[in-house]
Write an enzyme that holds these catalytic residues in place. Sequence first.
Site, PDB file in Angstrom:
ATOM      1  CB  SER A  79       4.250 -69.655 -30.195  1.00 55.24           C
ATOM      2  OG  SER A  79       5.503 -70.092 -30.690  1.00 55.24           O
ATOM      3  CG  HIS A  91      13.557 -68.065 -35.803  1.00 58.56           C
ATOM      4  ND1 HIS A  91      12.946 -67.178 -34.945  1.00 58.56           N
ATOM      5  CD2 HIS A  91      13.399 -69.293 -35.241  1.00 58.56           C
ATOM      6  CE1 HIS A  91      12.449 -67.841 -33.908  1.00 58.56           C
ATOM      7  NE2 HIS A  91      12.699 -69.124 -34.069  1.00 58.56           N
TER       8      HIS A  91
END
Length: 284
Positions: free
Chosen positions: A60, A154
């Site tokens: 990330s 997602h």
Amino acid sequence: MPEHLLRLGHSPDPDDAFMFYGLAKNLIPSGPYRFEHILQDIETLNQRARRGELEITAISIHAYPYVADKYALTSCGSSMGDGYGPMVIATKPVNLEDLRGKTIAIPGKLTTAYLALQLCIGKAGEAFNPVVLPFDEIPGQVKAGVVDAGLIIHEGQLTYKQLGLHLIVDLGVWWQKKTNLPLPLGGNCIRKNLGQPVMQEVTNIIKQSIQFSLAHRPEAVEYALQFGRDLDKKLADQFVGMYVNEWTLDYGARGREAITKLLGEGAKAGLVPAIERIEFITAN
């Protein structure tokens, strides 16, 4: 020439699977390098990166300041939310202000979604109460009323409506309105102690894998489909298109500006450590 084994960490999601299709199936040359694919959720990979465990790993962007001493970002392999991104959802349509002091399920404390959420509505613990849950459990926990709202990433971004849930804010839309930039969600990073020649060669190979998948899209989507929870082929293709595109081949000047801006805003708000320089390895 002896083989050089490298561990490559990425999440078991359709976009990452699509990206590494060529490598995983040995459809592109990888020279002296052999890649062991380590499939784990992004928060686990963020924590492993902090310990410097894997040679190459998805990460990330939120986590990069914590690992910048060990890793450089590869110019390819990014996930950018260009006018879309992580979403806050709830059982009823409410305003952001209505979530102040409420419990919001998050997919991990080092996810970029969590950083963006705090930049949007305020610091966790002050503006809202975060509860860490596995990302794929969040929509169901919101639906069941266990939490007041959920921060989804997602494929949940495409499937939450099936549960009758409501969008409160799309953080990619919010960020673009605020900065006129895409929201840099994830990237790949490579360990600096491999040395510059290896870092460059491996970054070139990763870019070739992405190019191969984009050039062989139907086969790569078919492969990626096995990693898509609750996605049919059409939705899997849509999801892949959202996060594997021209940004994934190279951040470019605007993508790099977006990363600098996000981490700068995070540091200013006291949410991430300030870093002097973001190091990139640019694929040929």
